[in-house]
Each structure stands twice: as C-alpha cells, then as structure tokens.
Design a protein around this motif. Structure first.
Motif, mmCIF file in Angstrom:
data_model
loop_
_atom_site.group_PDB
_atom_site.id
_atom_site.type_symbol
_atom_site.label_atom_id
_atom_site.label_comp_id
_atom_site.label_asym_id
_atom_site.label_seq_id
_atom_site.Cartn_x
_atom_site.Cartn_y
_atom_site.Cartn_z
ATOM 1 N N LEU A 261 0.822 -1.217 0.000
ATOM 2 C CA LEU A 261 0.000 0.000 0.000
ATOM 3 C C LEU A 261 0.854 1.264 0.000
ATOM 4 N N HIS A 262 1.961 1.229 0.740
ATOM 5 C CA HIS A 262 2.785 2.434 0.781
ATOM 6 C C HIS A 262 3.421 2.707 -0.573
ATOM 7 N N GLN A 263 3.667 1.656 -1.362
ATOM 8 C CA GLN A 263 4.200 1.859 -2.707
ATOM 9 C C GLN A 263 3.177 2.568 -3.587
ATOM 10 N N LEU A 264 1.917 2.182 -3.457
ATOM 11 C CA LEU A 264 0.858 2.862 -4.216
ATOM 12 C C LEU A 264 0.740 4.315 -3.783
ATOM 13 N N LYS A 265 0.868 4.575 -2.480
ATOM 14 C CA LYS A 265 0.808 5.949 -1.974
ATOM 15 C C LYS A 265 1.932 6.785 -2.566
ATOM 16 N N TYR A 266 3.144 6.222 -2.615
ATOM 17 C CA TYR A 266 4.277 6.957 -3.181
ATOM 18 C C TYR A 266 4.085 7.171 -4.680
ATOM 19 N N PHE A 267 3.566 6.160 -5.351
ATOM 20 C CA PHE A 267 3.321 6.276 -6.793
ATOM 21 C C PHE A 267 2.329 7.398 -7.089
ATOM 22 N N VAL A 268 1.233 7.462 -6.326
ATOM 23 C CA VAL A 268 0.223 8.499 -6.541
ATOM 24 C C VAL A 268 0.819 9.877 -6.276
ATOM 25 N N ALA A 269 1.652 10.000 -5.239
ATOM 26 C CA ALA A 269 2.269 11.289 -4.923
ATOM 27 C C ALA A 269 3.140 11.780 -6.080
ATOM 28 N N VAL A 270 3.965 10.885 -6.633
ATOM 29 C CA VAL A 270 4.817 11.268 -7.764
ATOM 30 C C VAL A 270 3.958 11.619 -8.975
ATOM 31 N N ALA A 271 2.899 10.834 -9.210
ATOM 32 C CA ALA A 271 2.033 11.078 -10.368
ATOM 33 C C ALA A 271 1.337 12.430 -10.269
ATOM 34 N N GLU A 272 1.016 12.861 -9.057
ATOM 35 C CA GLU A 272 0.287 14.120 -8.889
ATOM 36 C C GLU A 272 1.193 15.343 -8.987
ATOM 37 N N VAL A 273 2.411 15.260 -8.430
ATOM 38 C CA VAL A 273 3.294 16.436 -8.461
ATOM 39 C C VAL A 273 4.324 16.371 -9.581
ATOM 40 N N ARG A 274 4.481 15.167 -10.184
ATOM 41 C CA ARG A 274 5.429 14.961 -11.300
ATOM 42 C C ARG A 274 6.847 15.395 -10.924
ATOM 43 N N HIS A 275 7.249 15.062 -9.680
ATOM 44 C CA HIS A 275 8.580 15.427 -9.204
ATOM 45 C C HIS A 275 8.919 14.513 -8.023
ATOM 46 N N PHE A 276 10.024 13.788 -8.110
ATOM 47 C CA PHE A 276 10.349 12.801 -7.081
ATOM 48 C C PHE A 276 10.696 13.462 -5.751
ATOM 49 N N THR A 277 11.466 14.533 -5.762
ATOM 50 C CA THR A 277 11.851 15.174 -4.502
ATOM 51 C C THR A 277 10.645 15.797 -3.809
ATOM 52 N N GLN A 278 9.794 16.486 -4.573
ATOM 53 C CA GLN A 278 8.590 17.079 -3.975
ATOM 54 C C GLN A 278 7.650 16.003 -3.451
ATOM 55 N N ALA A 279 7.536 14.891 -4.179
ATOM 56 C CA ALA A 279 6.677 13.792 -3.721
ATOM 57 C C ALA A 279 7.221 13.189 -2.430
ATOM 58 N N ALA A 280 8.549 13.076 -2.336
ATOM 59 C CA ALA A 280 9.156 12.537 -1.112
ATOM 60 C C ALA A 280 8.841 13.436 0.084
ATOM 61 N N ASP A 281 8.949 14.750 -0.116
ATOM 62 C CA ASP A 281 8.603 15.679 0.966
ATOM 63 C C ASP A 281 7.124 15.551 1.343
ATOM 64 N N LEU A 282 6.282 15.346 0.328
ATOM 65 C CA LEU A 282 4.841 15.254 0.561
ATOM 66 C C LEU A 282 4.483 14.055 1.436
ATOM 67 N N VAL A 283 5.155 12.912 1.210
ATOM 68 C CA VAL A 283 4.826 11.688 1.965
ATOM 69 C C VAL A 283 5.729 11.481 3.166
#
Length: 311
Positions: free
Chosen positions: A5-27
């Motif tokens: 489930l956490h992998q899906l959460k990380y995937f959705v975060a990257v898909a929404e912001v289209r940026h790995f560093t920003q997605a990492a900060d988000l989660v």
C-alpha cells in the motif's frame, strides 16, 4: 510479488506532483527511499510507470492505467479504516466538510452545532473554498462531503450532488445605484457601466457574474480582479466597484448597501456532494442526515438564511 500500500501511496504522490523530490517531501520520506520503492513497484508489476520527457516526469501507458486504480484502492483502505473505527457507535472517527464562503458562514455553523451536540467525539474538519476547488478536493478524496453551487453544465460524473436549496444574489455597493426609469429593483443591465469587483478564478460567483452580464448583452467592466469573499466586500466598501454576492454575506457589513435584482435575478442551486465511487463513512452519512434534517426544520420554522429558499 505483493504490491504494498505504501508503494501505491508513493506512486500516486509522484504522479500528482510529477517530481520525485517534492513527492518525497509530501509523503515524509527521503527521495532515495521513495525512488527505491517506486523501482520495487515497477519490478513487481513488470512495467515502468514513469518516464522522463524533456526533463519532466510523465506517466507511461502502464502508469496511466494504474493511477485511477491506485487512488481507488487507497481511498477504499482509508474508508475501511474509518468504518472499523466507527463501529463502536460514532464514538471515534472524523468527517471532512467543504463549503463555499457564504455557506460556511450561514448554513454550516448550525448544522455542525447539531452534529457536535449529537457526536461530540467525532473529529470535525472544515475547508472553505470555491465550488470548483471543493469539487477537486472531493474527487481527490480530501473531503467526505461538500456544500457546493451546482454549475449550469452539471457536476462531474464522479460526484453525486443532491440539490437542497436555491440562493439569490444581490448587488453590493456603497452608493445607491441608478435604476431604469420606473423600475423598483435593479436589473443586471443596470450594471453595464458600473465598475465591478470580481472574484478570483475557482469561485463560482465569478462565473455567475460573468454569465449574468453576458446574458444581459455586455461584458463586465472589471475594476479589481482576483479577490476572495472578504477582500471583495472590502473593495466594495472602499468604493472600488460593485459586486454580485449572496445576500447573507453582506447582511452584517454596515458600510455596504444591498440592492435586490428584479426577477428572474441571478439564482444559484446549493447541493450537498460526495464522491460517487466511495462508500460514505458512518460519520459522513450522519452529517449528511443532520444537514438535511436542519434544512427541513429551518424551512418549516422560517429560519433559512436571507435569500435562501427550499427546493
């Protein structure tokens, strides 16, 4: 390999912001850890989910397929968790309500008071914004219910929106506005040469104002553009222009004159909305029930806000 489930959460975060560093900060994890989990998810699924296009992150075909499914899975897990927490008779849990600024100050307070009296341990969260923003947040799963204004073209098919009330707009100004000869009330056409204060993008009041002016055969003369409710009323109070607003929000502004519009005027339909594909929680269903109960009681007792009538 099992998908986590956490992998899906990380995937959705990257898909929404289209940026790995920003997605990492988000989660709340480091960028290398997030990248590692995304790679593990791709390995488990046997297909890449992202690709770099001219330096930007884009979804692959597999990513496009996975995104709506991942969002639905995460939403269902969140709903299931809250359902289990609430099985003890609405003694735990939360409910997230969105409302437009006028409804947040008129309709929402007595409804939330009833809900709090009946269920004092439920966590209440309220978001105040324009209808377009509230619809976006409903579809993203950030809200359980929202009091929105129904757009003329209808709501998003992903929502269930039930009309409950109709609200009339009035003209807010600091001076008496000239009317057509023999008229008892303003017509929209009387605003043709008036400087207007306009709400920001995302507010349905902006769309309603522009549409009403165009239906009367003119484009509004915008004196100040981009305000939110308090700012718009302050600009009107400062004499910068006039604005079309719900009557309830100017009732307490001593420095603002309220003028009603001649029939048919400008009216909006208020609806309570939720996501169609997500089963409401116990708390969400109870808040909706109390909302409809309040509308019925207020209609019977004549206690609806000024300019609001039942459907």
């Amino acid at each position: 390999m099992w998908v986590q489930l956490h992998q899906l959460k990380y995937f959705v975060a990257v898909a929404e912001v289209r940026h790995f560093t920003q997605a990492a900060d988000l989660v709340g994890i480091t960028q290398p850890s997030l990248s590692k989990q995304i790679h593990a998810l791709e390995d488990g699924l046997g297909a890449p989910l992202f690709e770099r296009v001219r330096g930007n992150i884009a979804l692959t075909a597999a990513g496009e397929v996975l995104l709506p499914l991942a969002k639905r899975i995460l939403a269902d897990v969140d709903t299931a968790t809250r359902e289990v927490q609430e099985l003890v008779g609405l003694r735990r849990g939360r409910v997230r309500l969105g409302a437009t600024p006028s409804l947040a100050t008129s309709l929402a307070p007595p409804v939330l008071r009833r809900f709090r009296d009946a269920h004092p341990t439920i966590d209440l969260r309220v978001e105040e914004s324009g209808s377009q923003d509230l619809v976006r947040d409903l579809l993203r799963g950030d809200l359980d219910l929202a009091l929105i204004i129904m757009p003329a073209q209808g709501t998003d098919p992903g929502l269930r929106a039930d009309p409950i009330l109709r609200e009339s707009l009035v003209v807010a100004s600091v001076e008496e506005l000239p009317m057509a000869p023999g008229a008892a009330q303003l017509r929209v056409d009387d605003l043709r040469d008036q400087p207007m204060v306009m709400f920001r993008e995302g507010y349905d009041l902006r769309d309603a104002t522009i549409q009403a002016c165009r239906e009367a055969g003119f484009e509004p003369t915008i004196a100040v553009d981009g305000g939110e409710m308090d700012a718009v009323l302050s600009f009107v109070e400062a004499g910068l222009g006039v604005a079309l607003v719900p009557g309830i929000v100017v009732a307490r502004r001593a420095g603002v004159r309220v003028t009603r519009l001649a029939p048919p005027g400008v009216r909006r339909t208020i609806a309570v909305a939720r996501r169609r594909d997500v089963v409401p929680t116990h708390a969400g269903r109870e808040l909706r029930r109390i909302l409809l109960e309040y509308v019925r009681d207020a209609t019977t007792d004549g206690d609806l806000p000024p300019g609001v009538e039942p459907l």
